[in-house]
Motif scaffolding. Structure first.
Motif, PDB file in Angstrom:
ATOM      1  N   PHE A 177     -12.343  29.394 -10.002  1.00  0.00           N
ATOM      2  CA  PHE A 177     -12.923  30.980  -9.752  1.00  0.00           C
ATOM      3  C   PHE A 177     -11.770  32.027 -10.000  1.00  0.00           C
ATOM      4  O   PHE A 177     -11.960  33.048 -10.374  1.00  0.00           O
ATOM      5  CB  PHE A 177     -13.061  30.858  -8.141  1.00  0.00           C
ATOM      6  CG  PHE A 177     -14.332  30.350  -7.836  1.00  0.00           C
ATOM      7  CD1 PHE A 177     -15.448  30.313  -8.595  1.00  0.00           C
ATOM      8  CD2 PHE A 177     -14.450  29.303  -6.944  1.00  0.00           C
ATOM      9  CE1 PHE A 177     -16.601  29.491  -8.431  1.00  0.00           C
ATOM     10  CE2 PHE A 177     -15.474  28.749  -6.514  1.00  0.00           C
ATOM     11  CZ  PHE A 177     -16.664  28.676  -7.547  1.00  0.00           C
ATOM     12  N   VAL A 180     -12.431  33.028 -13.345  1.00  0.00           N
ATOM     13  CA  VAL A 180     -13.525  33.924 -13.572  1.00  0.00           C
ATOM     14  C   VAL A 180     -13.425  35.279 -13.356  1.00  0.00           C
ATOM     15  O   VAL A 180     -13.729  36.331 -13.802  1.00  0.00           O
ATOM     16  CB  VAL A 180     -14.754  33.238 -12.640  1.00  0.00           C
ATOM     17  CG1 VAL A 180     -15.867  34.425 -12.458  1.00  0.00           C
ATOM     18  CG2 VAL A 180     -15.378  32.169 -13.061  1.00  0.00           C
ATOM     19  N   THR A 181     -12.437  35.437 -12.111  1.00  0.00           N
ATOM     20  CA  THR A 181     -12.054  36.801 -11.638  1.00  0.00           C
ATOM     21  C   THR A 181     -11.261  37.595 -12.943  1.00  0.00           C
ATOM     22  O   THR A 181     -11.731  38.554 -13.081  1.00  0.00           O
ATOM     23  CB  THR A 181     -11.125  36.605 -10.405  1.00  0.00           C
ATOM     24  OG1 THR A 181     -11.828  35.869  -9.212  1.00  0.00           O
ATOM     25  CG2 THR A 181     -10.572  38.004  -9.910  1.00  0.00           C
ATOM     26  N   TYR A 184     -13.947  38.139 -15.536  1.00  0.00           N
ATOM     27  CA  TYR A 184     -14.840  39.208 -15.548  1.00  0.00           C
ATOM     28  C   TYR A 184     -14.315  40.653 -15.200  1.00  0.00           C
ATOM     29  O   TYR A 184     -14.918  41.327 -15.759  1.00  0.00           O
ATOM     30  CB  TYR A 184     -15.260  38.809 -14.064  1.00  0.00           C
ATOM     31  CG  TYR A 184     -16.346  39.827 -13.308  1.00  0.00           C
ATOM     32  CD1 TYR A 184     -17.708  39.512 -13.595  1.00  0.00           C
ATOM     33  CD2 TYR A 184     -15.849  40.611 -12.432  1.00  0.00           C
ATOM     34  CE1 TYR A 184     -18.458  40.591 -13.083  1.00  0.00           C
ATOM     35  CE2 TYR A 184     -16.842  41.476 -11.933  1.00  0.00           C
ATOM     36  CZ  TYR A 184     -18.138  41.499 -12.322  1.00  0.00           C
ATOM     37  OH  TYR A 184     -19.254  42.467 -11.821  1.00  0.00           O
ATOM     38  N   GLY A 440     -14.272  35.639  -7.699  1.00  0.00           N
ATOM     39  CA  GLY A 440     -15.020  34.715  -8.705  1.00  0.00           C
ATOM     40  C   GLY A 440     -15.702  33.929  -7.779  1.00  0.00           C
ATOM     41  O   GLY A 440     -16.861  33.445  -7.853  1.00  0.00           O
TER      42      GLY A 440
END
Ligand SMILES: Nc1ncnc2c1ncn2[C@@H]1O[C@H](COP(=O)(O)OP(=O)(O)O)[C@@H](O)[C@H]1O
Ligand SMILES: [Ca+2]
Length: 497
Positions: A177, A180-181, A184, A440
């Motif tokens: 995550f 992902v953060t 993103y 995330g």
């Protein structure tokens, strides 16, 4: 007045039909442009909100995210609007007073109530994720960890948000995550660009996550996470090292130096002149070191600083097992790691420490970074305190160790070289949102990142309005031109004099 009469009769605008057509034409064009503008104008932005509590080993932080209400599935739009640092220690330190853990969250939760508009309260999801501090407490004393969660749950349910649960994240989730953060926020996922690796350093664990082209996940499936995001497949390598956050790493380094139970330890990772009496029971009060506890040590020991980076690095190296590896290649402790690839974002304690030491510029050669740290570690404790009167003493005392640990972890542990070191960016925030696993985690739980790329409108709003305006002007021009023959006819009519 024959001249005036002549003028009136020559002018087609004075003919009722022409006037009516002109007025209708103008009204139609104005209406067309107005409708185009109003219909496509983004409505007065309404937002939805989400709240995530990051219950870390050292402290808890609350983050509020917002995104436009009508466009949940759109990309790069979720942003952090507020954060609140919970006073006191992490929830795992409340094992003996579980209700205290719940209580500790109330100030930040009150703040969240103020920040989120009242009419959105009930639909705002609220999550709490705990990381390595609670992982360790759960290993050590699972009933104490359950009680802490019970208290935290009760405290959070008293607030008007949509409570979605409190749980311990696995190390894999924490790493994935975080990745992902970062990607993103950088808009890399939506655009299918090369991704950035994520390096997260906490107090009790540390994570490394990156995509490596040569890695298909088969050599060590437990380190592999696959995602399909915006129509692209990602095969992510991730690993979380429990006990290798900087606070537990410091315990391990100290434990190596106190294994025989001396009354004084001379520690090269602390500044000269630092001399503090510490308790053995406190040092060994963690599953990361409990098996190394000396037999019948005295109650206390003197922790004395020596201020020597080189020697500190030797001490730190001892907490890594760099020899055993059953895979084609490893980082440390026999953990598989594929070839490092691409840029990396290093956040949380990586940033705090390197920022304090003025070492966030990774274009500085690694040798120079080591020289600067050598100098810093060799500065006396008295001088350091004098130069930084406002920095928390615990942090201040540990920056020499923490900097040395970070460099050793990156180079000896993860195999960054003098060349690849410059691929690391020490970051705190990206576009106003903190780098960390929380965003995330929320994006995943609210399904806010679609597996397939969303259909995008043919034209953005401004493009649409411009085209309609140009077309309306053209229509108007055509209309005026169409009146020309009428005009000419009128001007050629025989004069009535
Ligand atoms: N200003 C700072 N200077 C140095 N270290 C800091 C600072 N702020 C936070 N930290 C450290 O960052 C780490 C954050 O870890 P945390 O997220 O609480 O733990 P974990 O992720 O392992 O559960 C802790 O070691 C904490 O002491
Ligand atoms: Ca953390």
């Amino acid at each position: 007045m024959p001249a005036q009469r002549e003028m009136k009769e020559k002018n087609p605008w004075h003919m009722p039909v022409t006037i009516i057509i002109s007025v209708i034409g103008v009204i139609a064009i104005v209406a067309l442009v107005t409708v185009a503008v109003l219909q496509n104008k983004p409505l007065h932005q309404k937002y939805k909100y989400g709240i995530v509590l990051d219950a870390g080993s050292s402290h808890t932080a609350l983050y509020i995210y917002q995104w436009p209400a009508e466009k949940d599935n759109n990309t790069g739009r979720v942003e952090q609007t507020h954060s609140c640092k919970v006073k006191g220690k992490g929830i795992s330190s409340y094992a003996a007073d579980p209700w205290g853990a719940g209580e500790s969250l109330t100030v930040c939760m009150q703040e969240a109530k103020q920040q989120v508009p009242v009419k959105r309260h009930h639909e705002t999801p609220l999550y709490l994720g705990a990381t390595a501090g609670m992982r360790l407490l759960n290993m050590e004393n699972s009933s104490a960890s359950d009680k802490v969660f019970e208290a935290v749950e009760q405290a959070l349910q008293r607030f008007p948000f949509s409570y979605q649960g409190a749980r311990i994240l696995s190390g894999q989730e924490e790493g994935a995550f975080g990745w992902v953060t970062v990607n993103y926020l950088d808009d890399r996922l939506e655009q299918g660009l090369e991704t950035t690796g994520a390096l997260d350093l906490g107090g009790a664990s540390t994570q490394i996550s990156f995509v490596s082209d040569k890695y298909d996940g088969s050599e060590s499936p437990s380190n592999s996470v696959t995602f399909r995001l915006y129509g692209n497949d990602y095969n992510l390598y991730t690993h979380s090292f429990l006990c290798y956050g900087k606070d537990q790493a410091l315990r391990m380094a100290l434990a190596y130096q106190t294994q025989l139970g001396p009354r004084t330890i001379s520690d090269p990772c602390f500044h000269q002149g630092y001399n503090v009496s510490k308790e053995y029971s406190e040092l060994y009060n963690s599953p990361c070191v409990s098996d190394r506890k000396p037999n019948g040590p005295p109650v206390t020991f003197n922790h004395q600083g020596m201020g020597n980076f080189q020697q500190c690095q030797e001490v730190v190296k001892r907490i890594f097992n760099l020899t055993s590896c059953k895979y084609s290649q490893c980082s440390f402790n026999g953990v598989f790691q594929p070839l490092l690839q691409g840029p990396f974002g290093a956040f949380s304690a990586y940033y705090f420490v390197m920022n304090f030491l003025n070492l966030t510029d990774t274009s500085t050669p690694l040798e120079t970074v080591k020289d600067k740290l050598t100098q810093y570690c060799a500065t006396s404790w008295a001088q350091i305190r004098l130069e930084h009167p406002n920095v928390k003493t615990k942090y201040l005392a540990e920056y020499c160790f923490s900097g040395t640990y970070i460099l050793t972890l990156l180079t000896e542990g993860y195999n960054f070289t003098s060349e690849s070191y410059s691929n690391i960016n020490f970051i705190k925030k990206i576009k106003g949102s903190d780098a960390g696993w929380t965003l995330g985690y929320m994006l995943n739980l609210t399904n806010m990142i679609p597996a397939e790329a969303p259909d995008s409108p043919l034209l953005p709003h401004t493009g649409y309005v411009s085209i309609v305006t140009v077309m309306a002007l053209l229509l108007f021009l055509l209309f005026i031109l169409s009146l020309r023959p009428l005009w000419l006819r009128c001007s050629k009519r025989p004069q009535i004099v």
